[in-house]
Structure formats: structure tokens, C-alpha cells
Design a protein around this motif. Structure first.
Motif, PDB file in Angstrom:
ATOM      1  N   GLN A 128      42.727  25.187  31.321  1.00  0.00           N
ATOM      2  CA  GLN A 128      43.636  26.337  31.412  1.00  0.00           C
ATOM      3  C   GLN A 128      42.771  27.594  31.351  1.00  0.00           C
ATOM      4  O   GLN A 128      42.221  27.926  30.313  1.00  0.00           O
ATOM      5  N   ILE A 129      42.645  28.275  32.491  1.00  0.00           N
ATOM      6  CA  ILE A 129      41.663  29.335  32.655  1.00  0.00           C
ATOM      7  C   ILE A 129      42.298  30.715  32.520  1.00  0.00           C
ATOM      8  O   ILE A 129      43.233  31.060  33.253  1.00  0.00           O
ATOM      9  N   ALA A 130      41.783  31.514  31.610  1.00  0.00           N
ATOM     10  CA  ALA A 130      42.263  32.882  31.404  1.00  0.00           C
ATOM     11  C   ALA A 130      41.606  33.810  32.424  1.00  0.00           C
ATOM     12  O   ALA A 130      40.544  33.515  32.973  1.00  0.00           O
ATOM     13  N   SER A 131      42.234  34.942  32.676  1.00  0.00           N
ATOM     14  CA  SER A 131      41.638  35.935  33.564  1.00  0.00           C
ATOM     15  C   SER A 131      40.390  36.507  32.895  1.00  0.00           C
ATOM     16  O   SER A 131      40.227  36.434  31.673  1.00  0.00           O
ATOM     17  N   VAL A 132      39.514  37.089  33.690  1.00  0.00           N
ATOM     18  CA  VAL A 132      38.252  37.599  33.165  1.00  0.00           C
ATOM     19  C   VAL A 132      38.500  38.690  32.124  1.00  0.00           C
ATOM     20  O   VAL A 132      37.871  38.710  31.062  1.00  0.00           O
ATOM     21  N   ARG A 133      39.421  39.601  32.391  1.00  0.00           N
ATOM     22  CA  ARG A 133      39.704  40.697  31.445  1.00  0.00           C
ATOM     23  C   ARG A 133      40.223  40.144  30.115  1.00  0.00           C
ATOM     24  O   ARG A 133      39.867  40.648  29.039  1.00  0.00           O
ATOM     25  N   ASP A 134      41.032  39.092  30.187  1.00  0.00           N
ATOM     26  CA  ASP A 134      41.542  38.491  28.957  1.00  0.00           C
ATOM     27  C   ASP A 134      40.424  37.799  28.175  1.00  0.00           C
ATOM     28  O   ASP A 134      40.419  37.798  26.940  1.00  0.00           O
ATOM     29  N   ARG A 135      39.477  37.213  28.894  1.00  0.00           N
ATOM     30  CA  ARG A 135      38.339  36.572  28.222  1.00  0.00           C
ATOM     31  C   ARG A 135      37.510  37.601  27.466  1.00  0.00           C
ATOM     32  O   ARG A 135      37.003  37.326  26.373  1.00  0.00           O
ATOM     33  N   VAL A 136      37.364  38.780  28.054  1.00  0.00           N
ATOM     34  CA  VAL A 136      36.611  39.847  27.388  1.00  0.00           C
ATOM     35  C   VAL A 136      37.292  40.218  26.066  1.00  0.00           C
ATOM     36  O   VAL A 136      36.637  40.351  25.023  1.00  0.00           O
ATOM     37  N   VAL A 137      38.605  40.364  26.097  1.00  0.00           N
ATOM     38  CA  VAL A 137      39.351  40.721  24.879  1.00  0.00           C
ATOM     39  C   VAL A 137      39.242  39.604  23.843  1.00  0.00           C
ATOM     40  O   VAL A 137      38.975  39.853  22.654  1.00  0.00           O
ATOM     41  N   MET A 138      39.454  38.369  24.276  1.00  0.00           N
ATOM     42  CA  MET A 138      39.375  37.241  23.347  1.00  0.00           C
ATOM     43  C   MET A 138      37.989  37.132  22.723  1.00  0.00           C
ATOM     44  O   MET A 138      37.854  36.852  21.525  1.00  0.00           O
ATOM     45  N   LYS A 139      36.951  37.331  23.538  1.00  0.00           N
ATOM     46  CA  LYS A 139      35.589  37.222  23.019  1.00  0.00           C
ATOM     47  C   LYS A 139      35.286  38.347  22.051  1.00  0.00           C
ATOM     48  O   LYS A 139      34.597  38.141  21.037  1.00  0.00           O
ATOM     49  N   LEU A 217      47.807  40.570  18.813  1.00  0.00           N
ATOM     50  CA  LEU A 217      46.961  40.105  19.916  1.00  0.00           C
ATOM     51  C   LEU A 217      46.663  38.617  19.780  1.00  0.00           C
ATOM     52  O   LEU A 217      46.721  37.864  20.759  1.00  0.00           O
ATOM     53  N   LEU A 218      46.332  38.191  18.574  1.00  0.00           N
ATOM     54  CA  LEU A 218      46.039  36.773  18.348  1.00  0.00           C
ATOM     55  C   LEU A 218      47.271  35.911  18.607  1.00  0.00           C
ATOM     56  O   LEU A 218      47.170  34.797  19.130  1.00  0.00           O
ATOM     57  N   ARG A 219      48.432  36.422  18.248  1.00  0.00           N
ATOM     58  CA  ARG A 219      49.667  35.686  18.505  1.00  0.00           C
ATOM     59  C   ARG A 219      49.872  35.501  20.006  1.00  0.00           C
ATOM     60  O   ARG A 219      50.294  34.427  20.455  1.00  0.00           O
ATOM     61  N   GLN A 220      49.576  36.556  20.774  1.00  0.00           N
ATOM     62  CA  GLN A 220      49.658  36.426  22.232  1.00  0.00           C
ATOM     63  C   GLN A 220      48.705  35.346  22.737  1.00  0.00           C
ATOM     64  O   GLN A 220      49.060  34.551  23.608  1.00  0.00           O
ATOM     65  N   CYS A 221      47.492  35.330  22.182  1.00  0.00           N
ATOM     66  CA  CYS A 221      46.503  34.321  22.591  1.00  0.00           C
ATOM     67  C   CYS A 221      47.016  32.907  22.344  1.00  0.00           C
ATOM     68  O   CYS A 221      46.774  31.994  23.145  1.00  0.00           O
TER      69      CYS A 221
END
Length: 478
Positions: A128-139, A217-221
């Protein structure tokens, strides 16, 4: 004079009492917490907006970008923006993300469904692949909170932890065998990433995060939805059945969440005195008697059931749970075969390497000749160095022949034909390294531990994830 002194003493005492009262009142208002908190509260309480401002800071986002951009440049999410495209307007993207986070308007995209082949298997692994912008936020969030969660990484856990990895797990196993623990119980957790109870995980995880501004934000993740699969074939849709539960395979936060969820299992096993060596959802328990190995199986089943997780029963057809005797049976764990003091890559690890070579040398990939040979060189160097102190001379010689044949076939597809009989000379001219030349193991050398190479040799490299004989995904994305 005496009356004056008494009056001054009373005034001083009153002032001291007043200071203490004010300090207590201020403490209640500010809710000061010490840096070291034991038990439930792990992170220091701070201003409710400071954590959000930290992870949304441009420099924090840039550090996160550097981490996630090391992957495939064509990797993309559901919005079809690749890492390469994101990089082309990096500063604008980071500014937009920062502004949205601080305004409280950042919304995560749905996840892209993607399946990859399991190396050495006909089965597919759903990602399940997240968008690049979302990966930046998660990281960025991950880099901020990970230090506080390191205390959950007990000594028995080796996956996704800096400074540990497969090499250290192998060393630990050999040390335990050397100290008399020659029986073992080996198992893997059934469908771990899909079986984790997401609500239970959230309850456990959120209780440790004291930075309130990060919780939305974490809840969204945790609640990210998968793309609509109606346009895909039925077989593909079935791979993602139950995708709204568990930990998404390939997710940025998944490695940390996996180790955190299994912390209680690790703690209970160690408290019972078991010599546990765990790499994500694969583990082995080294024991001094067969009876203790059976006790380890029974107790681990109970400990995992409290987390709604399961392992296979013993002595059942197709079971991945096994009890063995090291001197007689050896041990096969994480793509490594143990035979006495000798260790070498298992057949599945070799097959995975060959599959990776063929994948790189696929003329249909669209890569240039230069890029293809560069990727192949990096693969050979990484694989060769990680096993070079093991018993690999014969294996490396066979793999060199396989590589030569594969390269020749690839070049013929491009209309290039090598002239002359010296294949080794051809490989050298193309810049392709020899595995055999890397091998350090000899019949006269004694390697007591994979983590302790012969004197004068370089430290062993980290074993790449594609070489592991495990279904555990890394945080790599496609």
C-alpha cells in the motif's frame, strides 16, 4: 536591637514561604515534567504547538525528504507524482507542505495498491503505497518521535534498528550456541502485518505520544484508505482483502510500529528467561534442552495470543514452527544456513540474488546501458561483501558464471556481441566486479562468528533485504 532582628527573621521566613507557594502554583500552571519519566509517559510534555512546528519546519521536512528519496526515483503514489517529479520542484513542494501542516489543513491521499513478486516464489506481496508528499510528512514525524520509542527496542530485536540487523542477529545466535544452547524453537508469526489489530495498536501507540499537536496527523496515518479497486482484476482485489486492518506493508511508519507492537511479546519472553532472537515477525529461541524448546513454543503461543497474533503448531504439515538440534540439523534463519561454526547463504537467498540480477538485466526496463551496468555493479558489490567471510568460494564461482552468461544475453538483446574467449576480461572491461575475488573464507580460517571476520579483513556489510529468507518487507516503496 533584638526586636529588630526578630522582626527581620520573621519577614525572611514569610518571604521564603511565599516563594515556595508561588513555585508550587507556577508548577501546577505550567505542568512541568522531568526529562526522565518512567511507566506510561514516555515523551516530555511540551507546548502543544511546538512539536507540530518542529516537524513542519522546512529543515525537518528536508531531512525527511533525503531519507525517502533514496528509493526508486520512479516510485509514486495514487497522485502519480514520482520522486523524480517531486524533486524537480522540491522547494515549492516543501513550502506547501509546511504551510498546510501549520494551518491544520494537511490532508493525506489514499494509498495506491501495488503487488510485487515475492523473491523465489510465485506468490505476490500486496503493498500500500503512499504519495511522495505524504511520505515526507510521515518520515518527518517518524524522525521526531523515534528516539523516544527506542526504549521499546529490546536487545532481542534486530529488525529496522540502526546498528543491529541480520548480521548482529546471526552473531547472537552463534554466541548462544557456543554457550551451550544447542536446541532451538523457530517460528514466524502468521500474516503478522495483516493480523495486527489496528485499534489496539492505536490505543497503545497514542498513549505514549504526549505531543498532542501530532495526534490528529498520526490518526490520519492510521486510518488511510486504499484506492478504489473496482477497476482491477478480481485476483488483484483479493490480495488486498482486509486492507483496512493491520500495518500497511511498505509504509514509512510500519517498521517502528511493528517493533513497538511486538515489544510486549519480547518483554514477556525475556522475563521468562528465553533466549529470543527476533527479526520482525521471524524469531528463534535458543535453548539448552529440547524440553525448554517445547516450553518456548507453548509460552510464545500464549504471549502472542494476547496480541491477537498466532504461530503454527508443531508437527503439522506445512508448519513453519520447528524444533531442532543445532549440531545435527543446523539452522536455516533469515536466508542464512548455519552448520556448526560455518555459515553461508541459503539456496533461497541465492535464488533471490539471481532473480535480482535478471530483473536488472531486463532490456525492457528502459534503463540505459550505463545505468543498468551501474545497478548491477552495486548489487554485486553489496551481495558479495555481505557474505564474503562465510563459506562462499564455490557459491561465488558459480554466481560469477551466472552473471557472465546473463550479461552476454542482455548485450545480445541490445545488438552488442562480445568478441574473444576471455569472459572474465569482458566483465572487467565493463566494470563488473568478480564475486570470487571478494571471498575471504578459506578452509584454514576459523570464523567463530559472522560478526567477527578474520583478522585484517573489513567488517561485514549489512545484508540487503532482498537476500533475506523472510516475508518481512522493509519500508521500501514502489
Amino acid at each position: 536591637m533584638e526586636a529588630s532582628l526578630q522582626h527581620e527573621a520573621k519577614a525572611t521566613a514569610h518571604s521564603v514561604r511565599l516563594v515556595f507557594v508561588l513555585l508550587k502554583q507556577r508548577r501546577r500552571e505550567c505542568r512541568l515534567y522531568p526529562w526522565y519519566l518512567h511507566g506510561r509517559h514516555i515523551l516530555r510534555e511540551m507546548n502543544s504547538t511546538s512539536a507540530l512546528r518542529t516537524i513542519s519546519d522546512r529543515e525537518s521536512l528536508r531531512r525527511a525528504w533525503k531519507e525517502i528519496s533514496k528509493r526508486n526515483p520512479l516510485s509514486r503514489g495514487l497522485d502519480n507524482v514520482t520522486i523524480k517529479a517531486f524533486k524537480s520542484r522540491l522547494e515549492e513542494n516543501l513550502s506547501e507542505i509546511s504551510a498546510d501542516l501549520r494551518a491544520g489543513t494537511y490532508i493525506f491521499n489514499k494509498l495506491r495498491a501495488h503487488a510485487i513478486k515475492k523473491p523465489g516464489s510465485s506468490k505476490a506481496r500486496p503493498l500500500q503505497i503512499a504519495s511522495v508528499r505524504d511520505r515526507v510528512v510521515m518520515k518527518s514525524i517518524s524522525l521526531f518521535i523515534e528516539p523516544a520509542f527506542r526504549q521499546f527496542d529490546l536487545d532481542c530485536s534486530f529488525a529496522f534498528i540502526k546498528g543491529r540487523g541480520v548480521t548482529r542477529a546471526i552473531q547472537r545466535i552463534q554466541d548462544l550456541v557456543a554457550s551451550g544452547n544447542k536446541f532451538y524453537f523457530e517460528a514466524d508469526i502468521i500474516n503478522f502485518f495483516g493480523a495486527v489489530d489496528r485499534q489496539t495498536l492505536w490505543s497503545m501507540f497514542s498513549a505514549q505520544v504526549r505531543h498532542k499537536s501530532l495526534l490528529p496527523l498520526l490518526r490520519q496515518c492510521f486510518n488511510l484508505e486504499l484506492e478504489n479497486l473496482e477497476s482491477h482484476k478480481t485476483e488483484f482485489q483479493e490480495l488486498f482483502f482486509g486492507a483496512d486492518s493491520g500495518i500497511p506493508q511498505g509504509g514509512v511508519l510500519s517498521p517502528m510500529l511493528a517493533n513497538f507492537y511486538l515489544h510486549e511479546f519480547d518483554r514477556r519472553m525475556l522475563a521468562r528467561g528465553f533466549n529470543l532472537v527476533r527479526y520482525a515477525d521471524d524469531f528463534v529461541v535458543m535453548c539448552d534442552t529440547e524440553e525448554k524448546a517445547r516450553q518456548a513454543h507453548a509460552f510464545s503461543r500464549v504471549a502472542l495470543q494476547t496480541l491477537n497474533l498466532h504461530i503454527h503448531a508443531l508437527d503439522v504439515a506445512g508448519s513453519k514452527s520447528k524444533i531442532g538440534y543445532f549440531p545435527k540439523d543446523g539452522l536455516l534463519f533469515l536466508g542464512i544456513r548455519f552448520e556448526g561454526q560455518q555459515v553461508f547463504p541459503a539456496s533461497k537467498a541465492i535464488n533471490r540474488f539471481e532473480s535480482k540480477v535478471q530483473e536488472i538485466l531486463d532490456a525492457k526496463s528502459g534503463d540505459s546501458l550505463f545505468k543498468t551496468l551501474q545497478r548491477l555493479t552495486n548489487l554485486i558489490n553489496g551481495w558479495g561483501k555481505c557474505y564474503r567471510t562465510m563459506r562462499v568460494v564455490d557459491i561465488y564461482q558459480r554466481q560469477d558464471e551466472f552473471i557472465k552468461g546473463s550479461v552476454e544475453r542482455y548485450l545480445r538483446t541490445l545488438g552488442v556481441r562480445l568478441v574473444g574467449r576471455s569472459k572474465r576480461r569482458h566483465m572487467k572491461l565493463l566494470g563488473i566486479p568478480s564475486l570470487t575475488a571478494m571471498a575471504e573464507y578459506t578452509k584454514t580460517s576459523v570464523l567463530s562468528s559472522v560478526g567477527r571476520p578474520p583478522a585484517g579483513s573489513a567488517a561485514i556489510a549489512t545484508i540487503p533485504s532482498f537476500a533475506l529468507e523472510t516475508d518481512t518487507p522493509s519500508s521500501a516503496v514502489v
